[in-house]
Design a protein around this motif. Sequence first.
Motif, mmCIF file in Angstrom:
data_model
loop_
_atom_site.group_PDB
_atom_site.id
_atom_site.type_symbol
_atom_site.label_atom_id
_atom_site.label_comp_id
_atom_site.label_asym_id
_atom_site.label_seq_id
_atom_site.Cartn_x
_atom_site.Cartn_y
_atom_site.Cartn_z
ATOM 1 N N PHE A 6 9.119 -11.968 -15.555
ATOM 2 C CA PHE A 6 8.785 -12.552 -14.262
ATOM 3 C C PHE A 6 9.929 -12.324 -13.277
ATOM 4 C CE2 PHE A 6 8.647 -16.098 -11.228
ATOM 5 C CZ PHE A 6 7.401 -15.866 -10.685
ATOM 6 N N ASN A 7 11.177 -12.533 -13.714
ATOM 7 C CA ASN A 7 12.353 -12.276 -12.873
ATOM 8 C C ASN A 7 12.356 -10.836 -12.378
ATOM 9 O OD1 ASN A 7 14.182 -14.386 -12.294
ATOM 10 N ND2 ASN A 7 14.846 -14.444 -14.414
ATOM 11 N N GLU A 8 12.154 -9.896 -13.291
ATOM 12 C CA GLU A 8 12.146 -8.474 -12.929
ATOM 13 C C GLU A 8 11.039 -8.170 -11.930
ATOM 14 O OE1 GLU A 8 11.811 -5.972 -16.370
ATOM 15 O OE2 GLU A 8 13.473 -6.991 -17.385
ATOM 16 N N ALA A 9 9.834 -8.658 -12.228
ATOM 17 C CA ALA A 9 8.685 -8.383 -11.363
ATOM 18 C C ALA A 9 8.891 -8.975 -9.976
ATOM 19 C CB ALA A 9 7.419 -8.951 -11.999
ATOM 20 N N LEU A 10 9.379 -10.200 -9.925
ATOM 21 C CA LEU A 10 9.596 -10.863 -8.647
ATOM 22 C C LEU A 10 10.617 -10.101 -7.808
ATOM 23 C CD1 LEU A 10 9.104 -13.291 -6.792
ATOM 24 C CD2 LEU A 10 10.910 -14.482 -8.049
ATOM 25 N N SER A 17 10.393 -4.373 0.488
ATOM 26 C CA SER A 17 10.220 -4.424 1.937
ATOM 27 C C SER A 17 11.485 -4.926 2.628
ATOM 28 C CB SER A 17 9.038 -5.356 2.230
ATOM 29 O OG SER A 17 9.180 -6.035 3.426
ATOM 30 N N GLU A 18 11.828 -4.300 3.740
ATOM 31 C CA GLU A 18 12.971 -4.740 4.551
ATOM 32 C C GLU A 18 12.738 -6.148 5.096
ATOM 33 O OE1 GLU A 18 15.954 -3.252 4.965
ATOM 34 O OE2 GLU A 18 15.254 -1.724 3.564
ATOM 35 N N THR A 19 11.478 -6.450 5.400
ATOM 36 C CA THR A 19 11.137 -7.788 5.883
ATOM 37 C C THR A 19 11.481 -8.830 4.832
ATOM 38 O OG1 THR A 19 9.332 -6.886 7.208
ATOM 39 C CG2 THR A 19 9.245 -9.247 6.729
ATOM 40 N N ASN A 20 11.095 -8.559 3.586
ATOM 41 C CA ASN A 20 11.399 -9.481 2.503
ATOM 42 C C ASN A 20 12.901 -9.686 2.349
ATOM 43 O OD1 ASN A 20 8.675 -9.555 2.009
ATOM 44 N ND2 ASN A 20 8.773 -8.486 0.060
ATOM 45 N N ILE A 21 13.656 -8.605 2.410
ATOM 46 C CA ILE A 21 15.107 -8.683 2.241
ATOM 47 C C ILE A 21 15.714 -9.571 3.326
ATOM 48 C CG2 ILE A 21 17.252 -7.352 2.287
ATOM 49 C CD1 ILE A 21 15.579 -5.028 0.986
ATOM 50 N N THR A 26 18.032 -15.529 4.377
ATOM 51 C CA THR A 26 18.101 -16.870 4.960
ATOM 52 C C THR A 26 18.258 -17.948 3.891
ATOM 53 O OG1 THR A 26 15.704 -17.243 4.992
ATOM 54 C CG2 THR A 26 16.679 -16.157 6.922
ATOM 55 N N LEU A 27 17.924 -17.625 2.645
ATOM 56 C CA LEU A 27 18.020 -18.592 1.545
ATOM 57 C C LEU A 27 19.196 -18.325 0.610
ATOM 58 C CD1 LEU A 27 14.238 -18.877 0.606
ATOM 59 C CD2 LEU A 27 15.624 -20.552 1.848
ATOM 60 N N LYS A 100 8.567 -21.580 4.402
ATOM 61 C CA LYS A 100 8.381 -20.576 5.455
ATOM 62 C C LYS A 100 8.582 -19.163 4.909
ATOM 63 C CE LYS A 100 9.612 -23.379 9.441
ATOM 64 N NZ LYS A 100 10.630 -23.632 10.469
ATOM 65 N N VAL A 101 9.617 -18.998 4.100
ATOM 66 C CA VAL A 101 9.886 -17.678 3.513
ATOM 67 C C VAL A 101 8.731 -17.264 2.605
ATOM 68 C CG1 VAL A 101 11.366 -16.437 1.888
ATOM 69 C CG2 VAL A 101 12.387 -17.756 3.744
ATOM 70 N N LEU A 102 8.267 -18.176 1.768
ATOM 71 C CA LEU A 102 7.177 -17.849 0.845
ATOM 72 C C LEU A 102 5.899 -17.478 1.586
ATOM 73 C CD1 LEU A 102 7.689 -20.510 -1.957
ATOM 74 C CD2 LEU A 102 8.265 -18.075 -2.026
ATOM 75 N N ARG A 103 5.662 -18.120 2.737
ATOM 76 C CA ARG A 103 4.475 -17.806 3.524
ATOM 77 C C ARG A 103 4.543 -16.420 4.142
ATOM 78 N NH1 ARG A 103 4.467 -21.521 7.705
ATOM 79 N NH2 ARG A 103 5.287 -23.160 6.428
ATOM 80 N N GLN A 104 5.742 -15.959 4.484
ATOM 81 C CA GLN A 104 5.891 -14.692 5.195
ATOM 82 C C GLN A 104 6.162 -13.502 4.290
ATOM 83 O OE1 GLN A 104 8.752 -15.060 8.390
ATOM 84 N NE2 GLN A 104 8.182 -17.181 8.698
#
Length: 127
Positions: A6-10, A17-21, A26-27, A100-104
């Motif tokens: 799960f850690n690896e997959a996540l 994605s650059e957006t995700n990074i 922020t966290l 907020k992060v999880l939603r985006q």
Amino acid sequence: MIVNKFNEALNDALFMSETNIALLATLEGSCFHIQFTDIKLSIFLVFLDTGVTVLTESPQQLPNATLKGSIINLLGAGITKSADRIEIIGDARKANSLQKVLRQIELPINKIISNKFGDDLGYAVES
């Protein structure tokens, strides 16, 4: 073993994605204790500059916030704006930032599951 996969997959998905990074930055340095009350499972999410670590044991770092609720309510809080049935203990602002992060965040769940657990399961999730 499942937690390792799960850690690896996540982390694989998060760094697609650059957006995700940017969202994860922020966290950075945060730790969250997630308690799934209906399935009696407790995990810790630790956000580092190298990614997210999911732990089943308490890390040395104290959590910024503990979020308690059913699996449906906790996972749903990351998707919807409602977190009505979630108990938050600790820093509510940090918990809100996590939501907020999880939603985006962009997570191709079926691709993650296929890569780590096989195409049959990935296809089943997509359907």
